[in-house]
Write a protein that holds these residues in place. Structure first.
Motif, PDB file in Angstrom:
ATOM      1  N   GLY A  30      22.330  71.939  59.357  1.00  0.00           N
ATOM      2  CA  GLY A  30      20.906  71.979  59.012  1.00  0.00           C
ATOM      3  C   GLY A  30      20.243  70.638  59.308  1.00  0.00           C
ATOM      4  N   TYR A  31      20.883  69.567  58.848  1.00  0.00           N
ATOM      5  CA  TYR A  31      20.346  68.215  59.054  1.00  0.00           C
ATOM      6  C   TYR A  31      20.317  67.885  60.544  1.00  0.00           C
ATOM      7  N   MET A  32      21.378  68.261  61.264  1.00  0.00           N
ATOM      8  CA  MET A  32      21.444  67.963  62.694  1.00  0.00           C
ATOM      9  C   MET A  32      20.366  68.730  63.471  1.00  0.00           C
ATOM     10  N   ALA A  33      20.084  69.982  63.046  1.00  0.00           N
ATOM     11  CA  ALA A  33      19.037  70.770  63.707  1.00  0.00           C
ATOM     12  C   ALA A  33      17.666  70.131  63.457  1.00  0.00           C
ATOM     13  N   GLU A  34      17.486  69.619  62.239  1.00  0.00           N
ATOM     14  CA  GLU A  34      16.231  68.944  61.887  1.00  0.00           C
ATOM     15  C   GLU A  34      16.023  67.702  62.773  1.00  0.00           C
ATOM     16  N   LEU A  35      17.092  66.914  62.934  1.00  0.00           N
ATOM     17  CA  LEU A  35      16.994  65.719  63.784  1.00  0.00           C
ATOM     18  C   LEU A  35      16.686  66.098  65.226  1.00  0.00           C
ATOM     19  N   ALA A  36      17.390  67.138  65.717  1.00  0.00           N
ATOM     20  CA  ALA A  36      17.225  67.523  67.126  1.00  0.00           C
ATOM     21  C   ALA A  36      15.794  67.987  67.410  1.00  0.00           C
ATOM     22  N   ALA A  37      15.122  68.531  66.372  1.00  0.00           N
ATOM     23  CA  ALA A  37      13.755  69.030  66.553  1.00  0.00           C
ATOM     24  C   ALA A  37      12.706  67.927  66.397  1.00  0.00           C
ATOM     25  N   SER A  38      13.135  66.737  66.014  1.00  0.00           N
ATOM     26  CA  SER A  38      12.194  65.648  65.761  1.00  0.00           C
ATOM     27  C   SER A  38      11.417  65.278  67.024  1.00  0.00           C
ATOM     28  N   PRO A  39      10.094  65.070  66.905  1.00  0.00           N
ATOM     29  CA  PRO A  39       9.314  64.628  68.072  1.00  0.00           C
ATOM     30  C   PRO A  39       9.712  63.221  68.521  1.00  0.00           C
ATOM     31  N   HIS A  40      10.449  62.509  67.658  1.00  0.00           N
ATOM     32  CA  HIS A  40      10.863  61.139  68.002  1.00  0.00           C
ATOM     33  C   HIS A  40      12.266  61.093  68.612  1.00  0.00           C
ATOM     34  N   ALA A  41      12.877  62.278  68.848  1.00  0.00           N
ATOM     35  CA  ALA A  41      14.232  62.299  69.433  1.00  0.00           C
ATOM     36  C   ALA A  41      14.187  61.777  70.865  1.00  0.00           C
ATOM     37  N   ARG A  42      15.139  60.917  71.199  1.00  0.00           N
ATOM     38  CA  ARG A  42      15.238  60.372  72.564  1.00  0.00           C
ATOM     39  C   ARG A  42      16.711  60.336  72.962  1.00  0.00           C
ATOM     40  N   CYS A  43      16.961  60.143  74.248  1.00  0.00           N
ATOM     41  CA  CYS A  43      18.360  60.091  74.679  1.00  0.00           C
ATOM     42  C   CYS A  43      18.555  59.103  75.814  1.00  0.00           C
ATOM     43  N   PHE A  64      14.883  58.359  77.196  1.00  0.00           N
ATOM     44  CA  PHE A  64      14.063  59.455  77.704  1.00  0.00           C
ATOM     45  C   PHE A  64      13.731  60.393  76.549  1.00  0.00           C
ATOM     46  N   ASP A  65      12.499  60.912  76.521  1.00  0.00           N
ATOM     47  CA  ASP A  65      12.186  61.912  75.496  1.00  0.00           C
ATOM     48  C   ASP A  65      12.540  63.304  76.028  1.00  0.00           C
ATOM     49  N   ARG A  66      12.272  64.331  75.198  1.00  0.00           N
ATOM     50  CA  ARG A  66      12.716  65.692  75.528  1.00  0.00           C
ATOM     51  C   ARG A  66      12.095  66.187  76.841  1.00  0.00           C
ATOM     52  N   THR A  67      10.811  65.889  77.042  1.00  0.00           N
ATOM     53  CA  THR A  67      10.112  66.343  78.258  1.00  0.00           C
ATOM     54  C   THR A  67      10.691  65.653  79.492  1.00  0.00           C
ATOM     55  N   ASP A  68      10.922  64.339  79.380  1.00  0.00           N
ATOM     56  CA  ASP A  68      11.505  63.590  80.502  1.00  0.00           C
ATOM     57  C   ASP A  68      12.862  64.160  80.866  1.00  0.00           C
ATOM     58  N   LEU A  69      13.664  64.460  79.832  1.00  0.00           N
ATOM     59  CA  LEU A  69      15.032  64.930  80.067  1.00  0.00           C
ATOM     60  C   LEU A  69      15.022  66.269  80.810  1.00  0.00           C
ATOM     61  N   ALA A  70      14.113  67.161  80.401  1.00  0.00           N
ATOM     62  CA  ALA A  70      14.036  68.479  81.039  1.00  0.00           C
ATOM     63  C   ALA A  70      13.733  68.348  82.528  1.00  0.00           C
ATOM     64  N   GLU A  71      12.962  67.323  82.882  1.00  0.00           N
ATOM     65  CA  GLU A  71      12.609  67.126  84.295  1.00  0.00           C
ATOM     66  C   GLU A  71      13.775  66.597  85.120  1.00  0.00           C
ATOM     67  N   LEU A  72      14.726  65.947  84.438  1.00  0.00           N
ATOM     68  CA  LEU A  72      15.816  65.294  85.178  1.00  0.00           C
ATOM     69  C   LEU A  72      16.865  66.279  85.672  1.00  0.00           C
ATOM     70  N   GLY A  73      17.056  67.385  84.942  1.00  0.00           N
ATOM     71  CA  GLY A  73      18.051  68.348  85.386  1.00  0.00           C
ATOM     72  C   GLY A  73      18.699  69.072  84.227  1.00  0.00           C
ATOM     73  N   THR A  74      19.805  69.758  84.511  1.00  0.00           N
ATOM     74  CA  THR A  74      20.499  70.558  83.500  1.00  0.00           C
ATOM     75  C   THR A  74      21.483  69.669  82.734  1.00  0.00           C
ATOM     76  N   VAL A  75      21.432  69.772  81.392  1.00  0.00           N
ATOM     77  CA  VAL A  75      22.332  68.973  80.558  1.00  0.00           C
ATOM     78  C   VAL A  75      23.650  69.726  80.370  1.00  0.00           C
ATOM     79  N   ARG A  76      24.751  69.081  80.724  1.00  0.00           N
ATOM     80  CA  ARG A  76      26.067  69.715  80.559  1.00  0.00           C
ATOM     81  C   ARG A  76      26.634  69.445  79.161  1.00  0.00           C
ATOM     82  N   GLU A  77      26.509  68.203  78.695  1.00  0.00           N
ATOM     83  CA  GLU A  77      27.002  67.826  77.366  1.00  0.00           C
ATOM     84  C   GLU A  77      25.953  66.974  76.674  1.00  0.00           C
TER      85      GLU A  77
END
Ligand SMILES: [Zn+2]
Length: 314
Positions: A30-43, A64-77
């Motif tokens: 539950g906590y991990m899903a909450e973090l993953a949905a955060s608008p401040h999540a970056r990678c 990179f934020d979520r939008t940037d990441l989606a543009e880069l390609g498919t995430v394997r892990e």
């Protein structure tokens, strides 16, 4: 939590990592899903073993934020690395693009982690995050199948475990310990060079810890195997995550019992004694014979400095 500034390990490349890893929450879905949905999540993003960075106005950005990441390609892990003051940070490993689909992004550059450290492209705390991400993603890439029964594994604990649905085995990320050490006797120390080193560079000797071995025994064994130098007392000095691919360098100093050296020329091109004055000249880049040592990001540099300039020894 910041390490004390006086801690020798914290002065080395890849060693500063300020993320709050929240390891105790990795199984709280539950906590991990909450973090993953955060608008401040970056990678931080890796393609194979290579970090990707975005060039923006002359500076290199690692997150990179979520939008940037989606543009880069498919995430394997993907794995949760921890929290910084703004929010959660993840590691993302991209699928290698098929050559015909690799359109490229003009502002995204790939640069290996060693060059990023040596050239000082990123601040130390981001290098530490990349070290964490690279070693963890390297482990995922090579543990997609169960080492017990050969069936495909699935990811658990927010990216910190792989489980085998077929046999129930659980697999956890591994770190390979390496001892790196300076044998000293009075005012002299032993340094060696491998044929692959940059011309004129000498460094501390090093080797992997073996099963069933203490740090001290590994230090004495490696020094004797590679340089034929017998040592007694061993002291720990500092450690450094070394993400090539997933080591921990454990820096030690050892007291040599004799002056004789018997170099193993299969392992080393050369090994010999250096005086403390010579080491000071090497650290400063002004040895009269042009002999050098590894750069300040490397733990070997830190060990040499500890002995030659800070009085560490026996
Ligand atoms: Zn299995």
């Amino acid at each position: 939590m910041s390490p004390p500034r006086t801690e020798r390990s914290a002065t080395l490349g890849y060693s500063v990592n300020l993320l709050d890893r929240r390891a105790e929450y990795r199984d709280d879905t539950g906590y991990m899903a909450e973090l993953a949905a955060s608008p401040h999540a970056r990678c931080v993003v890796l393609q194979g073993d290579v970090p990707l960075l975005r060039q923006r106005g002359g500076t290199a950005e690692a997150l990179f934020d979520r939008t940037d990441l989606a543009e880069l390609g498919t995430v394997r892990e993907k794995a949760f690395l921890g929290l910084d003051e703004h929010g959660p940070i993840y590691a993302a490993l991209l699928e290698a693009p098929a050559p015909e689909n690799d359109q490229g992004h003009d502002d995204v550059v790939a640069m290996d982690l060693r060059s990023l450290a040596v050239q000082g492209v990123l601040p130390p705390h981001i290098l530490g995050v990349f070290a964490q991400a690279k070693s963890l993603m390297h482990w995922h890439q090579r543990h997609r199948f169960c080492s017990n029964c050969g069936q495909p594994t699935t990811v658990g604990s927010a990216g910190w475990k792989r489980e085998c649905p077929a046999c129930g085995a659980q697999h956890f990320p591994r770190t390979d310990p390496v001892v790196i050490m300076l044998a000293v006797r009075g005012d002299r120390c032993v340094l060696g060079r491998q044929a692959r080193f940059v011309k004129g560079v000498y460094s501390c000797l090093a080797g992997f810890l073996e099963p069933g071995e203490t740090l001290e025994d590994a230090v004495r064994r490696e020094l004797f195997e590679e340089a034929g130098v017998a040592t007694g007392r061993v002291r720990y000095l500092a450690s450094q995550p070394w993400p090539f691919p997933a080591s921990l360098m454990i820096g030690c100093i050892a007291e040599a019992a004799a002056d004789e050296l018997t170099v193993d020329f299969k392992e080393l091109e050369d090994a010999r004694w250096f005086t403390r004055d010579e080491v000071r000249q090497m650290l400063a880049g002004r040895h009269p014979d042009g002999i050098g040592c590894p750069p300040p990001i490397a733990i070997a540099h830190g060990i040499l400095k500890a002995w030659a300039e800070d009085g560490e020894g026996f």
